[in-house]
Motif scaffolding. Structure first.
Motif, PDB file in Angstrom:
ATOM      1  N   ILE A  84      38.206  22.307  41.572  1.00 18.69           N
ATOM      2  CA  ILE A  84      38.646  23.497  40.836  1.00 18.69           C
ATOM      3  C   ILE A  84      37.573  24.579  40.891  1.00 18.69           C
ATOM      4  O   ILE A  84      37.864  25.765  41.059  1.00 18.69           O
ATOM      5  CB  ILE A  84      38.977  23.148  39.365  1.00 18.69           C
ATOM      6  N   PHE A  85      36.292  24.166  40.768  1.00 15.82           N
ATOM      7  CA  PHE A  85      35.192  25.132  40.865  1.00 15.82           C
ATOM      8  C   PHE A  85      35.190  25.801  42.241  1.00 15.82           C
ATOM      9  O   PHE A  85      35.000  27.018  42.356  1.00 15.82           O
ATOM     10  CB  PHE A  85      33.849  24.437  40.629  1.00 15.82           C
ATOM     11  N   VAL A  86      35.403  24.990  43.284  1.00 19.64           N
ATOM     12  CA  VAL A  86      35.454  25.534  44.645  1.00 19.64           C
ATOM     13  C   VAL A  86      36.587  26.552  44.758  1.00 19.64           C
ATOM     14  O   VAL A  86      36.417  27.628  45.331  1.00 19.64           O
ATOM     15  CB  VAL A  86      35.646  24.395  45.672  1.00 19.64           C
ATOM     16  N   ALA A  87      37.746  26.207  44.194  1.00 21.95           N
ATOM     17  CA  ALA A  87      38.898  27.109  44.233  1.00 21.95           C
ATOM     18  C   ALA A  87      38.574  28.414  43.523  1.00 21.95           C
ATOM     19  O   ALA A  87      38.903  29.500  44.020  1.00 21.95           O
ATOM     20  CB  ALA A  87      40.108  26.440  43.581  1.00 21.95           C
ATOM     21  N   GLY A  88      37.935  28.310  42.362  1.00 20.69           N
ATOM     22  CA  GLY A  88      37.587  29.502  41.592  1.00 20.69           C
ATOM     23  C   GLY A  88      36.660  30.430  42.356  1.00 20.69           C
ATOM     24  O   GLY A  88      36.868  31.656  42.385  1.00 20.69           O
ATOM     25  N   ILE A  89      35.639  29.861  42.984  1.00 18.35           N
ATOM     26  CA  ILE A  89      34.680  30.661  43.756  1.00 18.35           C
ATOM     27  C   ILE A  89      35.376  31.339  44.944  1.00 18.35           C
ATOM     28  O   ILE A  89      35.144  32.514  45.240  1.00 18.35           O
ATOM     29  CB  ILE A  89      33.509  29.777  44.234  1.00 18.35           C
ATOM     30  N   TRP A  90      36.240  30.571  45.620  1.00 20.37           N
ATOM     31  CA  TRP A  90      36.956  31.125  46.787  1.00 20.37           C
ATOM     32  C   TRP A  90      37.887  32.258  46.372  1.00 20.37           C
ATOM     33  O   TRP A  90      37.963  33.291  47.049  1.00 20.37           O
ATOM     34  CB  TRP A  90      37.744  30.012  47.472  1.00 20.37           C
ATOM     35  N   ILE A  91      38.579  32.088  45.249  1.00 19.03           N
ATOM     36  CA  ILE A  91      39.497  33.132  44.765  1.00 19.03           C
ATOM     37  C   ILE A  91      38.722  34.408  44.437  1.00 19.03           C
ATOM     38  O   ILE A  91      39.144  35.519  44.784  1.00 19.03           O
ATOM     39  CB  ILE A  91      40.268  32.630  43.529  1.00 19.03           C
ATOM     40  N   ILE A  92      37.575  34.260  43.762  1.00 16.79           N
ATOM     41  CA  ILE A  92      36.761  35.429  43.418  1.00 16.79           C
ATOM     42  C   ILE A  92      36.286  36.152  44.679  1.00 16.79           C
ATOM     43  O   ILE A  92      36.314  37.386  44.758  1.00 16.79           O
ATOM     44  CB  ILE A  92      35.547  35.008  42.550  1.00 16.79           C
ATOM     45  N   TYR A  93      35.868  35.376  45.688  1.00 19.09           N
ATOM     46  CA  TYR A  93      35.427  35.961  46.959  1.00 19.09           C
ATOM     47  C   TYR A  93      36.552  36.777  47.602  1.00 19.09           C
ATOM     48  O   TYR A  93      36.347  37.923  48.041  1.00 19.09           O
ATOM     49  CB  TYR A  93      34.976  34.849  47.910  1.00 19.09           C
ATOM     50  N   GLU A  94      37.753  36.190  47.651  1.00 15.99           N
ATOM     51  CA  GLU A  94      38.885  36.882  48.268  1.00 15.99           C
ATOM     52  C   GLU A  94      39.276  38.129  47.472  1.00 15.99           C
ATOM     53  O   GLU A  94      39.657  39.153  48.047  1.00 15.99           O
ATOM     54  CB  GLU A  94      40.089  35.933  48.366  1.00 15.99           C
ATOM     55  N   CYS A  95      39.178  38.058  46.165  1.00 17.97           N
ATOM     56  CA  CYS A  95      39.536  39.205  45.322  1.00 17.97           C
ATOM     57  C   CYS A  95      38.555  40.365  45.510  1.00 17.97           C
ATOM     58  O   CYS A  95      38.951  41.534  45.557  1.00 17.97           O
ATOM     59  CB  CYS A  95      39.583  38.784  43.851  1.00 17.97           C
ATOM     60  N   ILE A  96      37.268  40.047  45.589  1.00 11.99           N
ATOM     61  CA  ILE A  96      36.259  41.085  45.823  1.00 11.99           C
ATOM     62  C   ILE A  96      36.503  41.756  47.178  1.00 11.99           C
ATOM     63  O   ILE A  96      36.403  42.984  47.320  1.00 11.99           O
ATOM     64  CB  ILE A  96      34.834  40.491  45.755  1.00 11.99           C
ATOM     65  N   HIS A  97      36.849  40.931  48.166  1.00 11.03           N
ATOM     66  CA  HIS A  97      37.159  41.471  49.499  1.00 11.03           C
ATOM     67  C   HIS A  97      38.350  42.412  49.423  1.00 11.03           C
ATOM     68  O   HIS A  97      38.373  43.462  50.085  1.00 11.03           O
ATOM     69  CB  HIS A  97      37.450  40.318  50.464  1.00 11.03           C
ATOM     70  N   LYS A  98      39.346  42.057  48.602  1.00 12.43           N
ATOM     71  CA  LYS A  98      40.552  42.898  48.455  1.00 12.43           C
ATOM     72  C   LYS A  98      40.223  44.212  47.731  1.00 12.43           C
ATOM     73  O   LYS A  98      40.806  45.259  48.035  1.00 12.43           O
ATOM     74  CB  LYS A  98      41.612  42.114  47.668  1.00 12.43           C
ATOM     75  N   ILE A  99      39.269  44.153  46.788  1.00 13.73           N
ATOM     76  CA  ILE A  99      38.863  45.376  46.082  1.00 13.73           C
ATOM     77  C   ILE A  99      38.170  46.346  47.045  1.00 13.73           C
ATOM     78  O   ILE A  99      38.408  47.560  47.022  1.00 13.73           O
ATOM     79  CB  ILE A  99      37.929  45.037  44.897  1.00 13.73           C
ATOM     80  N   VAL A 100      37.314  45.780  47.907  1.00 11.54           N
ATOM     81  CA  VAL A 100      36.580  46.603  48.884  1.00 11.54           C
ATOM     82  C   VAL A 100      37.523  47.132  49.963  1.00 11.54           C
ATOM     83  O   VAL A 100      37.388  48.266  50.434  1.00 11.54           O
ATOM     84  CB  VAL A 100      35.440  45.777  49.513  1.00 11.54           C
ATOM     85  N   ASN A 101      38.484  46.290  50.372  1.00 12.80           N
ATOM     86  CA  ASN A 101      39.428  46.673  51.429  1.00 12.80           C
ATOM     87  C   ASN A 101      40.866  46.550  50.915  1.00 12.80           C
ATOM     88  O   ASN A 101      41.577  45.589  51.234  1.00 12.80           O
ATOM     89  CB  ASN A 101      39.243  45.769  52.659  1.00 12.80           C
ATOM     90  N   PRO A 102      41.293  47.493  50.087  1.00  9.56           N
ATOM     91  CA  PRO A 102      42.631  47.400  49.477  1.00  9.56           C
ATOM     92  C   PRO A 102      43.756  47.541  50.506  1.00  9.56           C
ATOM     93  O   PRO A 102      43.631  48.275  51.487  1.00  9.56           O
ATOM     94  CB  PRO A 102      42.648  48.569  48.492  1.00  9.56           C
ATOM     95  N   THR A 103      44.836  46.802  50.264  1.00 11.67           N
ATOM     96  CA  THR A 103      46.029  46.899  51.109  1.00 11.67           C
ATOM     97  C   THR A 103      47.267  46.882  50.211  1.00 11.67           C
ATOM     98  O   THR A 103      47.231  46.365  49.090  1.00 11.67           O
ATOM     99  CB  THR A 103      46.119  45.711  52.095  1.00 11.67           C
ATOM    100  N   CYS A 183      38.187  32.787  36.761  1.00 15.25           N
ATOM    101  CA  CYS A 183      37.236  32.467  35.681  1.00 15.25           C
ATOM    102  C   CYS A 183      37.868  31.510  34.674  1.00 15.25           C
ATOM    103  O   CYS A 183      37.203  30.595  34.165  1.00 15.25           O
ATOM    104  CB  CYS A 183      36.781  33.748  34.985  1.00 15.25           C
ATOM    105  N   TYR A 184      39.151  31.693  34.417  1.00 18.66           N
ATOM    106  CA  TYR A 184      39.857  30.821  33.468  1.00 18.66           C
ATOM    107  C   TYR A 184      39.910  29.384  33.968  1.00 18.66           C
ATOM    108  O   TYR A 184      39.594  28.441  33.233  1.00 18.66           O
ATOM    109  CB  TYR A 184      41.276  31.345  33.228  1.00 18.66           C
ATOM    110  N   ILE A 185      40.299  29.192  35.230  1.00 17.33           N
ATOM    111  CA  ILE A 185      40.430  27.822  35.720  1.00 17.33           C
ATOM    112  C   ILE A 185      39.059  27.145  35.849  1.00 17.33           C
ATOM    113  O   ILE A 185      38.942  25.931  35.687  1.00 17.33           O
ATOM    114  CB  ILE A 185      41.204  27.760  37.060  1.00 17.33           C
ATOM    115  N   MET A 186      38.005  27.932  36.117  1.00 20.71           N
ATOM    116  CA  MET A 186      36.666  27.352  36.195  1.00 20.71           C
ATOM    117  C   MET A 186      36.188  26.920  34.803  1.00 20.71           C
ATOM    118  O   MET A 186      35.505  25.902  34.654  1.00 20.71           O
ATOM    119  CB  MET A 186      35.696  28.365  36.815  1.00 20.71           C
ATOM    120  N   ARG A 187      36.575  27.687  33.784  1.00 18.74           N
ATOM    121  CA  ARG A 187      36.241  27.308  32.403  1.00 18.74           C
ATOM    122  C   ARG A 187      36.935  26.003  32.029  1.00 18.74           C
ATOM    123  O   ARG A 187      36.327  25.098  31.432  1.00 18.74           O
ATOM    124  CB  ARG A 187      36.669  28.428  31.455  1.00 18.74           C
ATOM    125  N   GLU A 188      38.206  25.861  32.385  1.00 18.45           N
ATOM    126  CA  GLU A 188      38.941  24.628  32.101  1.00 18.45           C
ATOM    127  C   GLU A 188      38.349  23.454  32.867  1.00 18.45           C
ATOM    128  O   GLU A 188      38.293  22.326  32.362  1.00 18.45           O
ATOM    129  CB  GLU A 188      40.421  24.801  32.473  1.00 18.45           C
TER     130      GLU A 188
END
Length: 294
Positions: A84-103, A183-188
């Motif tokens: 779950i921690f791995v998933a959380g980190i990966w999701i945050i990485y992809e989201c930051i990438h989407k913020i920098v390169n919006p589509t 962040c929510y799933i990493m907290r859980e």
């Protein structure tokens, strides 16, 4: 339905949900939906781990494993939370990438429908898994139920984000909500890790559980002198309890054995999976070990 069948049910539901989210995530271009697909993929891996761990941990003790295979569930639960921690980190990485390169997001309503359907399916399955986990005291299945339930919340969150993006046109909401959900799933996951990992180090039961066991023993206090060296630990679904029981020196072995059986039976009524070991000591041993005063 036994534990293995319930665990396999979560494997089937997660497989269906993963395929659905992955296809729709690629079609819509939503990073939140794709993140959910990644999250659900890890849920699928967790379900597979839970399925096999439940089958292994239910095996009886053998020559190689005289204390049974219960800790397999704790290992499984720990691995699942790390995923779950791995998933959380990966999701945050992809989201930051989407913020920098919006589509832009295509066919947002398709994503909304899939998220709601996936949430509904996993909610039903998570209830079944949680119910069976409580019955079996299975930390692996409890972890799996949490995976499914977090998927429900995150799926609904993604559906809400897609709806807001459609209404407002603010595509940045998609990755921002994705980060919040991560962040929510990493907290859980952290909360569950605190439950699954300590038994691997033979940590004792909770204060509430130990107080309950001592209360049960205290019911028989008129038939023994005292107890000491009280210890507990957990292994998978099983609780291990051992202590020294001091009895009057005049008591015969048969009577002492009967008291121990009654105490063990009383503990097992409250803790169905308890393994109780009682070491009987005569009163003279207690007096011998007491410090001498002059």
């Amino acid at each position: 339905m036994n534990g293995s069948k319930v665990a396999f049910l979560s494997v089937l539901s997660n497989t269906f949900v993963v395929l659905l989210k992955l296809i729709v995530g690629i079609v819509t271009g939503s990073v939140a939906v794709i993140s959910e697909a990644i999250h659900s993929t890890l849920d699928l891996v967790a379900s597979l781990i839970a399925f096999f761990s439940v089958r292994i941990s239910s095996r009886s003790a053998d020559k190689t494993h005289p204390y049974g295979h219960g800790k397999v569930e704790n290992i499984s639960g720990t691995i699942e939370t790390l995923l779950i921690f791995v998933a959380g980190i990966w999701i945050i990485y992809e989201c930051i990438h989407k913020i920098v390169n919006p589509t832009d997001i295509e066919l947002p309503y398709l994503g909304i429908i899939v998220m709601v359907v996936g949430a509904g399916l996993n909610y039903v399955v998570s209830r079944k898994v949680k119910k069976k986990a409580d019955e079996l005291h299975s930390v692996a299945m409890k972890s799996n139920a949490l995976h499914l339930l977090t998927d429900v919340f995150t799926s609904l969150g993604v559906a809400a984000s897609l709806l807001l993006v459609t209404i407002t046109g603010w595509t940045i909401l998609d990755p921002i909500i994705g980060i919040i959900l991560a962040c929510y799933i990493m907290r859980e996951a952290y909360k569950l890790l605190k439950e699954s990992f300590p038994p691997l180090l033979d940590a004792r039961l909770t204060d509430e559980e130990e107080i309950e066991i001592l209360r049960i023993i205290e019911v028989f206090k008129e038939r023994f002198i005292e107890i000491h060296d009280f210890r507990t630990r957990r292994s998978g679904p099983e609780e291990y309890v051992d202590f020294h029981l001091v009895i009057p020196s005049s008591m015969d072995i048969s009577t002492a054995h009967k008291i121990c059986d009654e105490i063990e039976h009383a503990i097992k009524i409250a803790f169905k999976h308890a393994q109780v070991l009682i070491h009987v000591e005569p009163e003279e041993e207690l007096l011998k070990n007491q410090p001498q005063t002059h």
